[in-house]
Design a protein around this motif. Structure first.
Motif, PDB file in Angstrom:
ATOM      1  N   ALA A 117      -4.330  -0.834 -12.262  1.00  0.00           N
ATOM      2  CA  ALA A 117      -4.487  -1.447 -11.067  1.00  0.00           C
ATOM      3  C   ALA A 117      -5.998  -1.815 -10.650  1.00  0.00           C
ATOM      4  O   ALA A 117      -6.161  -2.636 -10.226  1.00  0.00           O
ATOM      5  N   ARG A 118      -6.758  -0.923 -11.309  1.00  0.00           N
ATOM      6  CA  ARG A 118      -8.455  -1.262 -11.045  1.00  0.00           C
ATOM      7  C   ARG A 118      -8.860  -2.364 -11.687  1.00  0.00           C
ATOM      8  O   ARG A 118      -9.904  -2.882 -11.644  1.00  0.00           O
ATOM      9  N   GLY A 119      -7.959  -2.511 -12.714  1.00  0.00           N
ATOM     10  CA  GLY A 119      -8.391  -3.674 -13.589  1.00  0.00           C
ATOM     11  C   GLY A 119      -7.559  -5.128 -13.445  1.00  0.00           C
ATOM     12  O   GLY A 119      -7.996  -6.019 -14.020  1.00  0.00           O
ATOM     13  N   THR A 120      -7.208  -5.113 -12.359  1.00  0.00           N
ATOM     14  CA  THR A 120      -6.518  -6.458 -11.615  1.00  0.00           C
ATOM     15  C   THR A 120      -6.409  -6.720 -10.371  1.00  0.00           C
ATOM     16  O   THR A 120      -6.439  -5.739  -9.551  1.00  0.00           O
ATOM     17  N   ARG A 121      -6.609  -8.006  -9.859  1.00  0.00           N
ATOM     18  CA  ARG A 121      -6.355  -8.273  -8.558  1.00  0.00           C
ATOM     19  C   ARG A 121      -5.015  -8.646  -8.179  1.00  0.00           C
ATOM     20  O   ARG A 121      -4.758  -8.794  -6.825  1.00  0.00           O
ATOM     21  N   ALA A 122      -4.094  -8.619  -9.043  1.00  0.00           N
ATOM     22  CA  ALA A 122      -2.783  -9.043  -8.887  1.00  0.00           C
ATOM     23  C   ALA A 122      -2.194  -7.940  -7.987  1.00  0.00           C
ATOM     24  O   ALA A 122      -2.543  -6.795  -7.652  1.00  0.00           O
ATOM     25  N   PRO A 123      -1.101  -8.406  -6.905  1.00  0.00           N
ATOM     26  CA  PRO A 123      -0.307  -7.628  -6.350  1.00  0.00           C
ATOM     27  C   PRO A 123       0.181  -6.612  -7.176  1.00  0.00           C
ATOM     28  O   PRO A 123       0.890  -6.956  -8.268  1.00  0.00           O
ATOM     29  N   LEU A 124       0.822  -5.438  -6.604  1.00  0.00           N
ATOM     30  CA  LEU A 124       1.263  -4.261  -7.213  1.00  0.00           C
ATOM     31  C   LEU A 124       2.730  -4.347  -6.599  1.00  0.00           C
ATOM     32  O   LEU A 124       2.976  -4.514  -5.664  1.00  0.00           O
ATOM     33  N   ALA A 125       3.593  -3.740  -7.559  1.00  0.00           N
ATOM     34  CA  ALA A 125       4.968  -3.587  -7.194  1.00  0.00           C
ATOM     35  C   ALA A 125       5.458  -2.289  -7.841  1.00  0.00           C
ATOM     36  O   ALA A 125       5.379  -2.439  -9.062  1.00  0.00           O
ATOM     37  N   ASP A 126       6.220  -1.482  -7.384  1.00  0.00           N
ATOM     38  CA  ASP A 126       6.692  -0.133  -7.761  1.00  0.00           C
ATOM     39  C   ASP A 126       8.002   0.067  -7.582  1.00  0.00           C
ATOM     40  O   ASP A 126       8.513   0.066  -6.516  1.00  0.00           O
ATOM     41  N   ARG A 127       8.730   0.111  -8.584  1.00  0.00           N
ATOM     42  CA  ARG A 127      10.232   0.281  -8.384  1.00  0.00           C
ATOM     43  C   ARG A 127      10.626   1.584  -7.661  1.00  0.00           C
ATOM     44  O   ARG A 127      11.322   1.512  -6.930  1.00  0.00           O
ATOM     45  N   ALA A 128       9.800   2.778  -7.965  1.00  0.00           N
ATOM     46  CA  ALA A 128      10.011   4.027  -7.196  1.00  0.00           C
ATOM     47  C   ALA A 128       9.601   3.680  -5.612  1.00  0.00           C
ATOM     48  O   ALA A 128      10.278   4.511  -4.752  1.00  0.00           O
ATOM     49  N   PHE A 129       8.762   2.890  -5.425  1.00  0.00           N
ATOM     50  CA  PHE A 129       8.451   2.765  -3.968  1.00  0.00           C
ATOM     51  C   PHE A 129       9.408   2.020  -3.196  1.00  0.00           C
ATOM     52  O   PHE A 129       9.782   2.306  -2.166  1.00  0.00           O
ATOM     53  N   VAL A 130      10.034   0.976  -4.131  1.00  0.00           N
ATOM     54  CA  VAL A 130      11.428   0.631  -3.319  1.00  0.00           C
ATOM     55  C   VAL A 130      12.395   1.500  -3.219  1.00  0.00           C
ATOM     56  O   VAL A 130      13.028   1.711  -2.216  1.00  0.00           O
ATOM     57  N   ARG A 131      12.677   2.413  -4.064  1.00  0.00           N
ATOM     58  CA  ARG A 131      13.804   3.400  -4.210  1.00  0.00           C
ATOM     59  C   ARG A 131      13.554   4.353  -2.866  1.00  0.00           C
ATOM     60  O   ARG A 131      14.677   4.686  -2.198  1.00  0.00           O
ATOM     61  N   THR A 132      12.412   4.692  -2.636  1.00  0.00           N
ATOM     62  CA  THR A 132      12.286   5.516  -1.729  1.00  0.00           C
ATOM     63  C   THR A 132      11.588   5.071  -0.244  1.00  0.00           C
ATOM     64  O   THR A 132      11.151   5.669   0.743  1.00  0.00           O
ATOM     65  N   PHE A 133      11.869   3.747  -0.112  1.00  0.00           N
ATOM     66  CA  PHE A 133      11.723   3.070   1.123  1.00  0.00           C
ATOM     67  C   PHE A 133      12.292   3.952   2.407  1.00  0.00           C
ATOM     68  O   PHE A 133      11.800   3.972   3.447  1.00  0.00           O
ATOM     69  N   SER A 134      13.550   4.036   2.176  1.00  0.00           N
ATOM     70  CA  SER A 134      14.365   4.947   3.303  1.00  0.00           C
ATOM     71  C   SER A 134      13.593   6.012   3.807  1.00  0.00           C
ATOM     72  O   SER A 134      13.669   6.203   4.960  1.00  0.00           O
ATOM     73  N   PHE A 135      12.928   6.660   2.971  1.00  0.00           N
ATOM     74  CA  PHE A 135      12.444   8.176   3.199  1.00  0.00           C
ATOM     75  C   PHE A 135      11.137   7.941   4.116  1.00  0.00           C
ATOM     76  O   PHE A 135      10.754   8.397   5.148  1.00  0.00           O
ATOM     77  N   ARG A 136      10.512   6.978   3.604  1.00  0.00           N
ATOM     78  CA  ARG A 136       9.077   6.695   4.188  1.00  0.00           C
ATOM     79  C   ARG A 136       9.356   6.130   5.788  1.00  0.00           C
ATOM     80  O   ARG A 136       8.986   6.215   6.802  1.00  0.00           O
ATOM     81  N   GLU A 137      10.585   4.995   5.656  1.00  0.00           N
ATOM     82  CA  GLU A 137      10.678   4.360   6.911  1.00  0.00           C
ATOM     83  C   GLU A 137      11.174   5.538   8.086  1.00  0.00           C
ATOM     84  O   GLU A 137      10.770   5.371   9.110  1.00  0.00           O
ATOM     85  N   LEU A 138      12.122   6.700   7.568  1.00  0.00           N
ATOM     86  CA  LEU A 138      12.402   7.491   8.431  1.00  0.00           C
ATOM     87  C   LEU A 138      11.521   8.231   8.920  1.00  0.00           C
ATOM     88  O   LEU A 138      11.205   8.851  10.044  1.00  0.00           O
ATOM     89  N   VAL A 139      10.533   8.561   8.083  1.00  0.00           N
ATOM     90  CA  VAL A 139       9.355   9.394   8.556  1.00  0.00           C
ATOM     91  C   VAL A 139       8.332   8.780   9.463  1.00  0.00           C
ATOM     92  O   VAL A 139       7.982   9.186  10.514  1.00  0.00           O
ATOM     93  N   ALA A 140       8.353   7.466   9.180  1.00  0.00           N
ATOM     94  CA  ALA A 140       7.278   6.480  10.007  1.00  0.00           C
ATOM     95  C   ALA A 140       7.967   6.687  11.380  1.00  0.00           C
ATOM     96  O   ALA A 140       7.386   6.519  12.413  1.00  0.00           O
ATOM     97  N   ARG A 141       9.539   6.414  11.551  1.00  0.00           N
ATOM     98  CA  ARG A 141      10.104   6.401  12.789  1.00  0.00           C
ATOM     99  C   ARG A 141       9.776   7.645  13.627  1.00  0.00           C
ATOM    100  O   ARG A 141       9.865   7.631  14.955  1.00  0.00           O
ATOM    101  N   PHE A 142       9.376   8.696  13.229  1.00  0.00           N
ATOM    102  CA  PHE A 142       8.986  10.015  13.959  1.00  0.00           C
ATOM    103  C   PHE A 142       7.829   9.532  15.100  1.00  0.00           C
ATOM    104  O   PHE A 142       7.964   9.977  16.171  1.00  0.00           O
ATOM    105  N   PHE A 143       7.110   8.730  14.626  1.00  0.00           N
ATOM    106  CA  PHE A 143       5.829   8.334  15.335  1.00  0.00           C
ATOM    107  C   PHE A 143       5.863   6.927  16.190  1.00  0.00           C
ATOM    108  O   PHE A 143       5.043   6.567  16.798  1.00  0.00           O
TER     109      PHE A 143
END
Length: 356
Positions: free
Chosen positions: A167-193
């Motif tokens: 990532a440090r060697g490119t300015r291109a946007p990054l995309a992570d399969r695992a980040f997509v798979r775990t979206f629901s966990f992040r969204e639910l944790v963010a919902r607390f606040f």
């Protein structure tokens, strides 16, 4: 002319001949209609080639264009490149839609030319998406990252330190399969606040349960996401006496935050056998009163989490995490643009945590 140039010239010539020839499958021959939505460049080891081919076929159903499969073979003449290509046509009503695939295998010395060769073979005027499979040789990934329009990886399979390095060697946007798979966990944790943002600034302890296994730890990216959003500085990390990992961070206000990563049982055996997030617990306060938050998988229904608040507020809900197959996950990494900066910051923060 070098052998590499000969190979590329042959591929370009044969592809041009194919696309210029009329479609003979119709009653009256007509020009072929080429699907040119993107260039998808998949980089992997020799052992991953067949899987990458299957992936490319599935992806072409919704994102047809040109696919390049790139790998390295130290059994080849070091200066040589082997190339092959194929094209497929499928009907969309009365119109045949065609797309093609180029397979390139590099000798170890020829690999330094991969960026120029890929640039020569990609379709102009559409995005170049590069996915680095877990076995992608570093020399190929490092060369292609700077020239792509989007860099895809899977932090469930590739260590976060390597991802941060690329990532440090490119300015291109990054995309992570695992980040997509775990979206629901992040969204639910963010919902607390959602209606109590002051509580997210008062977090003093984080516990993350995840399944055991040899593959990369999903807690690293989750901590990187939280830390980068909330201005945390990771200070220490080490093994816990009873198993798992303990560490400490400093909040944006300088207050200490305890971190505990808890080892759970291995995830159920499946084709991928990723380690998975099993639960997130947070200890914070609201207007001076303690508040404990939890988002934890159910033992008997791991596709569902129990979302709880105890203390200053009380609430309990069950939420399905949802399931998507890997073709959908890959398409989402290609199409979703809203999280690019967020993911880059999470990756770099996760790498700092992992390096402690």
């Amino acid at each position: 002319m070098s052998r590499v140039a000969d190979v590329i010239k042959r591929v370009e010539s044969e592809l041009a001949e194919f696309w210029s020839a009329p479609d003979e499958s119709r009653a009256e021959p007509a020009p072929k209609t080429r699907a040119s939505t993107l260039n998808f460049v998949a980089v992997g080891s020799r052992a991953e080639v067949e899987r990458l081919k299957e992936q490319a076929e599935d992806l072409a159903e919704t994102h047809a264009g040109r696919t390049l499969l790139i790998t390295l073979d130290d059994g080849l003449d070091p200066l040589s490149v082997q190339a092959d290509w194929s094209a497929t046509c499928r009907r969309a009503g009365e119109v045949p839609i065609c797309y093609d695939r180029v397979e390139l295998t590099f000798g170890v010395a020829a690999a330094e030319r991969v960026a120029s060769i890929v640039s020569a073979l990609t379709i102009s005027d559409v995005a170049v998406i590069v996915e680095l499979a877990p076995g992608a040789p570093n020399v190929l990934g490092d060369a292609l990252a700077p020239i792509c329009d989007r860099l895809v990886f899977d932090s469930a399979e590739t260590c976060i330190e390597r991802i941060a390095e690329v990532a440090r060697g490119t300015r291109a946007p990054l995309a992570d399969r695992a980040f997509v798979r775990t979206f629901s966990f992040r969204e639910l944790v963010a919902r607390f606040f959602d209606d109590m943002p002051e509580a997210c600034r008062a977090i003093r302890r984080v516990e993350i349960a995840r399944s055991a296994g040899a593959k990369p730890d999903p807690a690293a990216l989750f901590l990187g996401w939280m830390g980068s959003r909330l201005g945390w500085t990771f200070e220490s990390r080490g093994p816990a006496p009873s198993g798992g990992v303990v560490g400490q961070a400093r909040g944006a206000d300088g207050a200490p935050i305890e971190i505990a990563l808890i080892d759970g049982p291995p995830a159920p055996a499946d084709a991928q056998a990723w380690r998975r997030l099993d639960g997130v617990r947070l200890w914070t306060s609201l207007r001076g009163e303690p508040l404990a938050l939890g988002c934890v998988r159910l033992d008997k229904a791991p596709g569902t989490v129990r979302w709880t608040m105890e203390g200053a507020r009380s609430a309990e809900h069950l939420h399905p995490l949802g399931y998507r197959d890997e073709t959908w996950v890959l398409a989402k990494t290609i199409d979703s643009l809203e999280g690019d900066r967020l993911l880059r910051e999470a990756v770099l923060a996760a790498a700092k945590w992992s390096a402690l």
